[in-house]
Design a protein around this motif. Structure first.
Motif, PDB file in Angstrom:
ATOM      1  N   LEU A  13      -6.544  -1.466  -3.399  1.00  0.00           N
ATOM      2  CA  LEU A  13      -6.203  -0.911  -2.078  1.00  0.00           C
ATOM      3  C   LEU A  13      -7.225  -1.316  -1.023  1.00  0.00           C
ATOM      4  CD1 LEU A  13      -5.094   2.799  -2.703  1.00  0.00           C
ATOM      5  CD2 LEU A  13      -3.668   0.882  -1.959  1.00  0.00           C
ATOM      6  N   ALA A  65      -3.034   5.808  -9.422  1.00  0.00           N
ATOM      7  CA  ALA A  65      -4.414   6.249  -9.214  1.00  0.00           C
ATOM      8  C   ALA A  65      -5.340   5.482 -10.153  1.00  0.00           C
ATOM      9  CB  ALA A  65      -4.530   7.750  -9.459  1.00  0.00           C
ATOM     10  N   GLY A 111       1.257   4.292  -2.924  1.00  0.00           N
ATOM     11  CA  GLY A 111       1.216   5.720  -2.609  1.00  0.00           C
ATOM     12  C   GLY A 111       2.445   6.449  -3.120  1.00  0.00           C
ATOM     13  N   GLU A 112       3.611   5.829  -2.949  1.00  0.00           N
ATOM     14  CA  GLU A 112       4.858   6.465  -3.393  1.00  0.00           C
ATOM     15  C   GLU A 112       4.890   6.627  -4.909  1.00  0.00           C
ATOM     16  OE1 GLU A 112       7.685   7.724  -1.392  1.00  0.00           O
ATOM     17  OE2 GLU A 112       5.776   7.772  -0.342  1.00  0.00           O
ATOM     18  N   THR A 147       0.841  -1.209   0.000  1.00  0.00           N
ATOM     19  CA  THR A 147       0.000   0.000   0.000  1.00  0.00           C
ATOM     20  C   THR A 147       0.874   1.256   0.000  1.00  0.00           C
ATOM     21  OG1 THR A 147      -1.755  -1.165   1.180  1.00  0.00           O
ATOM     22  CG2 THR A 147      -1.818   1.230   1.258  1.00  0.00           C
ATOM     23  N   TRP A 148       1.928   1.239   0.808  1.00  0.00           N
ATOM     24  CA  TRP A 148       2.864   2.374   0.855  1.00  0.00           C
ATOM     25  C   TRP A 148       3.498   2.594  -0.533  1.00  0.00           C
ATOM     26  CZ3 TRP A 148       8.221   1.945   0.034  1.00  0.00           C
ATOM     27  CH2 TRP A 148       8.945   3.123   0.257  1.00  0.00           C
TER      28      TRP A 148
END
Lengths: 101, 204
Positions: free
Chosen positions: A51, A43, A38-39, A34-35
């Motif tokens: 997610l 999208a 995000g990095e 998940t991290w």
């Protein structure tokens, strides 16, 4: 599952250390994923579906194994898992509503 | 009792004959309390998601300025903390209350780590002039995470009590109610963060 007090009426509800460790490692791996999403700034509907499917899976382990609801009267896992499914679905609906038309 | 009438009180997937005994860990009251807490957090999460739907650009831009590393580290700290509590509960179930104490202390250390990271994150945001009034996103970011933060603090107080009791050898297979009740609350704090993190820090 064994009990050191054979006379005890207590029913262990939290599994074995080995299982708990395996679940914890999987939860950490999922968090790393998940991290990373995000990095990368990924999208879109597919990413958001993954997610929250992952969040739901993580939550399921926390509810059934860590909270110990796997062997609880069925009402309790139903209510807690149902809460999580509902919240994730509503977040998905809101995300869809916010997509550019 | 027919299979239908007691179906709600059986574990999923278990045939009625050969069903194992069922038990709700901890105090029944804590589970109603947990349900109430989950409902409040749920409403908060859904409100955030729909507010975002009306301000997608703003939310995406301000989310990009959040410290995702801090959010991920805090997720890991809560998961580790929950895991350590499970190990402590298992030891208590095995009649080894005193051996459970260091695991609870480890869980407290992880919880304090969460508090430290969160305060550091808040300090940086406040230093940047962010406040509840600075935008809809920040209103949600601060109030949601702070509401959760307060639950972490209460959870730490509860873990402290469990630690004291475990050290004095109070828990065992015949006295699990207290430790299971406290543990359930702490896992709830973890559970809620598992949704908060992707929602506020990652979803775009």
């Amino acid at each position: 599952m064994t009990n050191s007090h054979s006379t005890s009426t207590h029913l262990p509800a939290h599994g074995t250390p080995r299982r708990a460790t395996a679940i914890w490692v999987a939860l950490m791996a999922a968090t790393l994923f998940t991290w990373a999403v995000g990095e990368r700034g990924d999208a879109g509907p597919l990413v958001v579906t993954v997610l929250f499917a992952l969040a739901f899976a993580k939550g399921t382990f926390v509810i059934l194994d860590f909270m110990g609801l796997r062997q609880a009267p069925r009402l309790w896992p139903l209510l807690t898992l149902g809460w999580m499914a509902l919240v994730c679905a509503a977040i998905g609906l809101a995300y869809w509503k916010g997509l550019p038309t | 009792m027919t299979a239908r009438s007691d179906a709600l009180f059986l574990p999923a997937g278990q045939p009625t004959e050969a069903r194992p005994a069922l038990r709700l860990p901890g105090d029944l009251a804590i589970w109603w309390f947990i349900l109430a807490e989950l409902l409040v957090f749920g409403v908060f999460f859904v409100a955030y998601a729909f507010a975002r739907a009306n301000n997608v650009e703003l939310f995406n831009a301000e989310q990009a300025a959040l410290d995702r590393d801090a959010g991920a580290i805090n997720t890991a700290l809560l998961l580790a903390s929950s895991y350590l509590v499970v190990r402590a509960v298992q030891l208590a179930e095995a009649g080894r209350s005193r051996a459970a104490a260091p695991w609870i202390l480890g869980a407290i250390a992880c919880g304090l780590g969460f508090v430290a990271v969160k305060l550091w994150e808040y300090a940086i945001k406040l230093g940047e002039g962010v406040s509840l009034a600075s935008s809809t996103f920040h209103m949600f970011y601060i109030s949601l995470t702070f509401f959760h933060f307060m639950h972490v603090l209460l959870g730490l107080v509860i873990l402290g009590a469990l630690w004291v009791n475990a050290r004095s050898g109070r828990y065992g297979p015949d006295n699990m109610n207290g430790i299971e009740t406290g543990a359930a609350y702490w896992h709830m704090v973890d559970l809620v963060w598992l949704i908060l993190f992707p929602l506020v820090y990652v979803m775009r």
